[in-house]
Design a protein around this motif. Structure first.
Motif, PDB file in Angstrom:
ATOM      1  N   ASN A  95      35.874  22.218  42.503  1.00  0.00           N
ATOM      2  CA  ASN A  95      36.392  21.324  43.557  1.00  0.00           C
ATOM      3  C   ASN A  95      35.517  21.288  44.810  1.00  0.00           C
ATOM      4  OD1 ASN A  95      38.391  21.001  41.708  1.00  0.00           O
ATOM      5  ND2 ASN A  95      40.075  21.658  43.014  1.00  0.00           N
ATOM      6  N   GLU A  96      34.193  21.419  44.642  1.00  0.00           N
ATOM      7  CA  GLU A  96      33.327  21.495  45.822  1.00  0.00           C
ATOM      8  C   GLU A  96      33.236  20.159  46.571  1.00  0.00           C
ATOM      9  OE1 GLU A  96      29.446  22.451  43.818  1.00  0.00           O
ATOM     10  OE2 GLU A  96      28.607  21.004  45.211  1.00  0.00           O
ATOM     11  N   ALA A  97      33.282  19.033  45.847  1.00  0.00           N
ATOM     12  CA  ALA A  97      33.140  17.735  46.507  1.00  0.00           C
ATOM     13  C   ALA A  97      34.276  17.515  47.503  1.00  0.00           C
ATOM     14  CB  ALA A  97      33.121  16.625  45.461  1.00  0.00           C
ATOM     15  N   ARG A  98      35.499  17.809  47.049  1.00  0.00           N
ATOM     16  CA  ARG A  98      36.684  17.657  47.905  1.00  0.00           C
ATOM     17  C   ARG A  98      36.573  18.601  49.119  1.00  0.00           C
ATOM     18  NH1 ARG A  98      39.942  15.275  50.381  1.00  0.00           N
ATOM     19  NH2 ARG A  98      42.013  16.095  50.811  1.00  0.00           N
ATOM     20  N   ALA A  99      36.082  19.802  48.861  1.00  0.00           N
ATOM     21  CA  ALA A  99      35.941  20.784  49.936  1.00  0.00           C
ATOM     22  C   ALA A  99      34.980  20.275  50.999  1.00  0.00           C
ATOM     23  CB  ALA A  99      35.451  22.114  49.372  1.00  0.00           C
ATOM     24  N   LYS A 100      33.868  19.705  50.555  1.00  0.00           N
ATOM     25  CA  LYS A 100      32.864  19.219  51.506  1.00  0.00           C
ATOM     26  C   LYS A 100      33.411  18.062  52.335  1.00  0.00           C
ATOM     27  CE  LYS A 100      28.780  20.834  49.112  1.00  0.00           C
ATOM     28  NZ  LYS A 100      27.869  20.518  48.017  1.00  0.00           N
ATOM     29  N   GLU A 101      34.175  17.180  51.672  1.00  0.00           N
ATOM     30  CA  GLU A 101      34.831  16.080  52.400  1.00  0.00           C
ATOM     31  C   GLU A 101      35.706  16.632  53.515  1.00  0.00           C
ATOM     32  OE1 GLU A 101      35.534  13.222  48.602  1.00  0.00           O
ATOM     33  OE2 GLU A 101      37.277  13.507  49.930  1.00  0.00           O
ATOM     34  N   LEU A 102      36.541  17.621  53.150  1.00  0.00           N
ATOM     35  CA  LEU A 102      37.464  18.213  54.120  1.00  0.00           C
ATOM     36  C   LEU A 102      36.704  18.812  55.298  1.00  0.00           C
ATOM     37  CD1 LEU A 102      40.010  20.035  51.749  1.00  0.00           C
ATOM     38  CD2 LEU A 102      40.524  18.142  53.293  1.00  0.00           C
ATOM     39  N   LEU A 103      35.654  19.578  54.987  1.00  0.00           N
ATOM     40  CA  LEU A 103      34.888  20.235  56.059  1.00  0.00           C
ATOM     41  C   LEU A 103      34.202  19.193  56.946  1.00  0.00           C
ATOM     42  CD1 LEU A 103      33.211  23.282  54.244  1.00  0.00           C
ATOM     43  CD2 LEU A 103      35.118  23.335  55.854  1.00  0.00           C
ATOM     44  N   GLU A 104      33.632  18.162  56.302  1.00  0.00           N
ATOM     45  CA  GLU A 104      32.936  17.128  57.061  1.00  0.00           C
ATOM     46  C   GLU A 104      33.875  16.442  58.043  1.00  0.00           C
ATOM     47  OE1 GLU A 104      30.679  14.087  54.776  1.00  0.00           O
ATOM     48  OE2 GLU A 104      29.565  15.859  54.109  1.00  0.00           O
ATOM     49  N   SER A 105      35.095  16.171  57.572  1.00  0.00           N
ATOM     50  CA  SER A 105      36.047  15.473  58.443  1.00  0.00           C
ATOM     51  C   SER A 105      36.402  16.324  59.662  1.00  0.00           C
ATOM     52  CB  SER A 105      37.305  15.095  57.659  1.00  0.00           C
ATOM     53  OG  SER A 105      37.998  16.269  57.292  1.00  0.00           O
ATOM     54  N   GLU A 106      36.144  17.623  59.590  1.00  0.00           N
ATOM     55  CA  GLU A 106      36.404  18.499  60.737  1.00  0.00           C
ATOM     56  C   GLU A 106      35.107  18.920  61.426  1.00  0.00           C
ATOM     57  OE1 GLU A 106      39.419  19.440  61.941  1.00  0.00           O
ATOM     58  OE2 GLU A 106      40.369  18.144  60.436  1.00  0.00           O
ATOM     59  N   ASN A 107      34.013  18.246  61.058  1.00  0.00           N
ATOM     60  CA  ASN A 107      32.712  18.568  61.650  1.00  0.00           C
ATOM     61  C   ASN A 107      32.234  19.995  61.405  1.00  0.00           C
ATOM     62  OD1 ASN A 107      31.781  16.157  62.720  1.00  0.00           O
ATOM     63  ND2 ASN A 107      33.220  16.343  64.445  1.00  0.00           N
ATOM     64  N   ILE A 108      32.589  20.540  60.242  1.00  0.00           N
ATOM     65  CA  ILE A 108      32.046  21.852  59.881  1.00  0.00           C
ATOM     66  C   ILE A 108      30.983  21.600  58.813  1.00  0.00           C
ATOM     67  CG2 ILE A 108      32.564  24.153  58.981  1.00  0.00           C
ATOM     68  CD1 ILE A 108      35.520  23.614  59.786  1.00  0.00           C
ATOM     69  N   ALA A 109      29.766  22.011  59.105  1.00  0.00           N
ATOM     70  CA  ALA A 109      28.688  21.762  58.146  1.00  0.00           C
ATOM     71  C   ALA A 109      28.751  22.789  57.033  1.00  0.00           C
ATOM     72  CB  ALA A 109      27.350  21.850  58.853  1.00  0.00           C
ATOM     73  N   SER A 110      28.448  22.363  55.816  1.00  0.00           N
ATOM     74  CA  SER A 110      28.339  23.351  54.749  1.00  0.00           C
ATOM     75  C   SER A 110      26.949  23.272  54.136  1.00  0.00           C
ATOM     76  CB  SER A 110      29.442  23.160  53.711  1.00  0.00           C
ATOM     77  OG  SER A 110      28.987  22.412  52.625  1.00  0.00           O
ATOM     78  N   ILE A 111      26.450  24.424  53.711  1.00  0.00           N
ATOM     79  CA  ILE A 111      25.083  24.522  53.203  1.00  0.00           C
ATOM     80  C   ILE A 111      25.139  24.949  51.742  1.00  0.00           C
ATOM     81  CG2 ILE A 111      23.006  25.967  53.390  1.00  0.00           C
ATOM     82  CD1 ILE A 111      23.456  25.752  56.462  1.00  0.00           C
ATOM     83  N   ASP A 112      24.302  24.355  50.904  1.00  0.00           N
ATOM     84  CA  ASP A 112      24.416  24.580  49.466  1.00  0.00           C
ATOM     85  C   ASP A 112      23.813  25.889  48.965  1.00  0.00           C
ATOM     86  OD1 ASP A 112      25.900  22.401  49.039  1.00  0.00           O
ATOM     87  OD2 ASP A 112      24.294  21.131  48.247  1.00  0.00           O
ATOM     88  N   SER A 113      22.741  26.349  49.611  1.00  0.00           N
ATOM     89  CA  SER A 113      22.084  27.547  49.084  1.00  0.00           C
ATOM     90  C   SER A 113      22.405  28.776  49.926  1.00  0.00           C
ATOM     91  CB  SER A 113      20.564  27.323  49.013  1.00  0.00           C
ATOM     92  OG  SER A 113      19.865  28.425  49.528  1.00  0.00           O
ATOM     93  N   MET A 114      22.621  29.883  49.243  1.00  0.00           N
ATOM     94  CA  MET A 114      22.972  31.124  49.944  1.00  0.00           C
ATOM     95  C   MET A 114      21.839  31.586  50.844  1.00  0.00           C
ATOM     96  SD  MET A 114      24.103  34.771  48.365  1.00  0.00           S
ATOM     97  CE  MET A 114      23.123  34.947  46.913  1.00  0.00           C
ATOM     98  N   GLU A 115      20.618  31.587  50.292  1.00  0.00           N
ATOM     99  CA  GLU A 115      19.498  32.101  51.080  1.00  0.00           C
ATOM    100  C   GLU A 115      19.208  31.192  52.281  1.00  0.00           C
ATOM    101  OE1 GLU A 115      16.424  33.252  48.122  1.00  0.00           O
ATOM    102  OE2 GLU A 115      18.143  34.038  47.036  1.00  0.00           O
ATOM    103  N   GLN A 116      19.306  29.882  52.048  1.00  0.00           N
ATOM    104  CA  GLN A 116      19.126  28.930  53.143  1.00  0.00           C
ATOM    105  C   GLN A 116      20.225  29.132  54.189  1.00  0.00           C
ATOM    106  OE1 GLN A 116      19.372  24.914  51.741  1.00  0.00           O
ATOM    107  NE2 GLN A 116      19.082  24.083  53.798  1.00  0.00           N
ATOM    108  N   GLY A 117      21.442  29.353  53.710  1.00  0.00           N
ATOM    109  CA  GLY A 117      22.574  29.572  54.595  1.00  0.00           C
ATOM    110  C   GLY A 117      22.347  30.755  55.516  1.00  0.00           C
ATOM    111  N   VAL A 118      21.829  31.844  54.950  1.00  0.00           N
ATOM    112  CA  VAL A 118      21.581  33.045  55.744  1.00  0.00           C
ATOM    113  C   VAL A 118      20.498  32.758  56.796  1.00  0.00           C
ATOM    114  CG1 VAL A 118      20.673  35.401  55.664  1.00  0.00           C
ATOM    115  CG2 VAL A 118      22.346  34.657  53.965  1.00  0.00           C
ATOM    116  N   GLU A 119      19.494  31.995  56.398  1.00  0.00           N
ATOM    117  CA  GLU A 119      18.419  31.665  57.333  1.00  0.00           C
ATOM    118  C   GLU A 119      18.950  30.826  58.498  1.00  0.00           C
ATOM    119  OE1 GLU A 119      15.121  29.984  55.273  1.00  0.00           O
ATOM    120  OE2 GLU A 119      13.687  30.612  56.814  1.00  0.00           O
ATOM    121  N   VAL A 120      19.764  29.830  58.170  1.00  0.00           N
ATOM    122  CA  VAL A 120      20.356  28.970  59.205  1.00  0.00           C
ATOM    123  C   VAL A 120      21.202  29.819  60.159  1.00  0.00           C
ATOM    124  CG1 VAL A 120      22.053  27.136  59.616  1.00  0.00           C
ATOM    125  CG2 VAL A 120      20.332  26.876  57.808  1.00  0.00           C
TER     126      VAL A 120
END
Lengths: 374, 287
Positions: free
Chosen positions: A339-364
């Motif tokens: 259910n990741e697509a729905r999750a991303k929609e929900l987060l986007e509507s609240e202006n919370i960014a989500s990042i797809d890769s773990m290593e990239q996420g840690v760097e950000v």
């Protein structure tokens, strides 16, 4: 759950395994010490801090004394810390006059998937140490059913006939209480008696089986480590660590990997938190609550790979928590899988960014923390 | 040999099919193409879940259907009874349930051994042969058919690595999640044996973690018995000693169970060990 020595010995008594005469002293019954000590006949006593760590003797948490000096020793020991464990309870025991010492333990063997009996004629020594220095003196026997003949063969070098009944009692205790370890080290034979006495007790009760043993829940309540207990009560695996980035993830392996990746990028985790499988949004809120209680956090990383866990539930939890609480530190959310697509929609509507890769996420997250500090 | 061979015809029963997780994953297994023949929940006979008929017992289900495997979603306190029931009916089992008392696991594993049946788990995500069949809870869309066999103690970490493999076009032959409990059925060595003999597998990925000595024993086994290239990743390098990291089996005590000891042993067996999850994909590219 590890039982304290006195808790283990209470169980031993119940299963008819001999233990030394003893009294348990806390700050609340300290004033009764004199009358309590009358229960111990001999003048020589052993004063033992009831803390959940090995090597108590070396650390000074076990002292040989006499009844008249006990008060002073106890006053000195109560409230003191040994190896990071604070002493709240002290067991005062009669001193045994030791003729022989043995090591006897029952545990569960990962390799054979059976109960493993471990015995050694060299009691009183740390078994891991003994395994290194004198491996030949340790005998091990995996078994499913208790077979006295088989044990006889294995125990030929020590007093088999005398130890067999004790091992049988230990096995009864182990099975009836879902113990994953029952260890007596040393099991001692005392002067002027045929009896074998358990001078120490190490019992570990399987956490997964506590639902069958409500009697141990009291012991659980006595274990004090604040947030870890609070989390455990909510079915969350939480371990406090030394760093300053809060971590929430699902699955022990992925969370451990997250900690390893954080370290690789030069940031350290403030905690390990495994939200478990199939968490709903309420549980996500509880997790945020626990992690954010940690003082001096510099950032927060949420890393979910949904299998049985549904990403949209996690997103809902984060959003709801954010509505009612202020999260004013750098945060990176990574939700992929079920259910990741729905999750991303929900987060986007609240202006919370989500990042797809773990290593990239840690760097950000690392960069966010740096710019926040500037 | 531990038979982990899955086909589109492999018949599967779901125990605990009417529960929240049981019904949810029955839907996804069915959509993936797995041949789910029946479900079991005591007292719910006659119902249907995702078009799958529900029976009161495994024996009742097997009167009308053929199956080789049962996947168990039953809650921990009832899981032993469910597993013993499936074993009694000669089914191999995948135990998804987490939190099963270790004495229950021990009894289940010994019963299965008596009958020469395969147990995967407990506390595992199951196993999958991409594009053929999955008996488990893993998100099917991240897998891709190919020639790399993967065996792992951890569920979500496996998804992480598979996802990266698939993104780089590296497909999998069979992926086996053996579970994170101290006592499990199928272990690394069983899976390695299967991959060595499996004609669809050319390379092997082993994902281990701190605690116990399963990785060390696997390393010994690889040295003697595995000719296909093996790549490993051991998680928990930064975990402190004496703290149980979520999995009941993941704890470093004294000198045993540390990531360092496992990595050293694997390297001695000529296994390439990755430092981070992404390293697995890099190593697969060069071996």
């Amino acid at each position: 759950m590890d039982l304290c020595e006195y808790e283990g010995k209470k169980l031993f008594e119940k299963y008819d395994i001999s233990i030394p005469r003893s009294v348990l002293i806390t700050k609340d019954n300290l004033y009764e010490l004199d009358s309590k000590l009358k229960f111990i006949r001999d003048n020589n006593v052993v004063i033992k801090a009831q803390i959940l760590t090995g090597g108590r003797m070396k650390a000074g948490a076990i002292k040989f004394s006499t009844k008249d000096k006990a008060q002073a020793e106890i006053n000195d020991m109560l409230g003191k810390e040994f190896k990071g464990f604070k002493v709240n309870q002290i067991l005062v025991e009669e001193m045994l006059s030791i003729k022989k010492e043995r090591y006897v333990a029952l545990t569960i063997d990962r390799t054979s998937k059976k109960i493993l009996m471990i015995c050694s004629p060299d009691g009183g020594i740390d078994i891991e140490e003994l395994a290194k220095t004198k491996p030949g003196s340790i005998c091990k026997l995996p078994f499913i059913e208790f077979d006295p003949n088989e044990i006889h063969k294995q125990l030929k070098f020590i007093e088999c006939d005398e130890l067999l009944p004790i091992i049988r009692k230990m096995l009864n205790l182990m099975r009836a209480n879902d113990a994953s370890l029952v260890e007596i080290n040393p099991l001692v034979k005392v002067d002027d008696s045929d009896d074998w006495v358990a001078a120490d007790a190490k019992v570990v009760i399987d956490d997964n089986a506590l639902f069958r043993h409500p009697n141990f829940l009291e012991c659980v309540a006595n274990r004090s480590s604040g947030l870890e207990v609070e989390a455990a009560n909510k079915g969350i695996n939480y371990v406090e660590l030394d760093g300053d980035v809060g971590v929430i993830g699902n699955g022990a392996g992925l969370v451990m990997a997250t900690l390893d990746v954080l370290k690789e990028f030069g940031v350290t985790a403030a905690n390990f938190l495994d939200i478990g499988g199939g968490a709903d949004f309420e549980k996500v809120k509880s997790c945020l609550d626990i992690v954010l209680k940690h003082k001096d956090l510099k950032g927060l990383f949420i890393n979910i790979f949904g299998g049985i866990t549904r990403c949209d539930e996690v997103a809902k939890g984060i959003i709801e928590y954010k509505k009612n609480n202020n999260i004013d530190l750098p945060m990176v959310v990574r939700l992929i899988g079920t259910n990741e697509a729905r999750a991303k929609e929900l987060l986007e509507s609240e202006n919370i960014a989500s990042i797809d890769s773990m290593e990239q996420g840690v760097e950000v997250l690392k960069n966010k923390i740096y710019s926040n500090e500037k | 040999m531990t038979n982990l061979n899955l086909t589109k015809e492999t018949g599967i029963i779901v125990q605990g099919i009417t529960g929240k997780h049981g019904s949810f994953h029955t839907k996804f297994m069915k959509e993936y193409g797995s041949n789910i023949v029946a479900g079991v929940t005591p007292g719910k006979q006659g119902q249907e879940v995702e078009g799958i008929p529900v029976y009161n017992s495994v024996a009742d289900a097997l009167k009308n259907h053929k199956a080789q495997w049962s996947i168990i979603f039953v809650p921990a306190r009832f899981a032993k009874a469910a597993a013993i029931e499936a074993i009694g009916a000669n089914l191999n089992i995948v135990m998804i349930t987490e939190g099963i008392p270790v004495h229950d696991s021990m009894d289940i594993l010994n019963k299965a051994k008596e009958k020469n049946l395969v147990v995967l788990g407990p506390n595992c995500p199951g196993f999958i042969r991409p594009d053929h069949c999955k008996i488990g809870i893993m998100p099917g869309h991240i897998f891709k058919s190919g020639n790399v066999g993967v065996v792992s103690r951890s569920g979500t970490l496996t998804y992480e690595i598979i996802n990266q493999m698939t993104a780089k076009g590296i497909g999998q032959s069979t992926v086996v999640g053996i579970g994170g409990d101290p006592l499990i059925g199928t272990d690394f060595i069983d899976a390695l044996k299967f991959f060595q003999d499996d004609p669809n597998t050319e390379k092997i990925v082993l994902i281990g973690e701190i605690g116990g000595d399963a990785e060390e024993r696997a390393a010994e086994f690889i040295k003697e018995n595995i000719s296909k290239p093996v790549i490993a990743y051991i998680v928990g390098r930064t975990a402190p000693e004496g703290k149980k990291m979520g999995h009941a089996g993941a704890i470093i005590s004294g000198s045993s169970g540390s990531a360092k000891s496992k990595i050293n042993k694997l390297r001695e067996a000529k296994v390439k060990v990755a430092k981070l999850p992404s390293g697995v994909i890099e190593l697969l590219g060069i071996c």
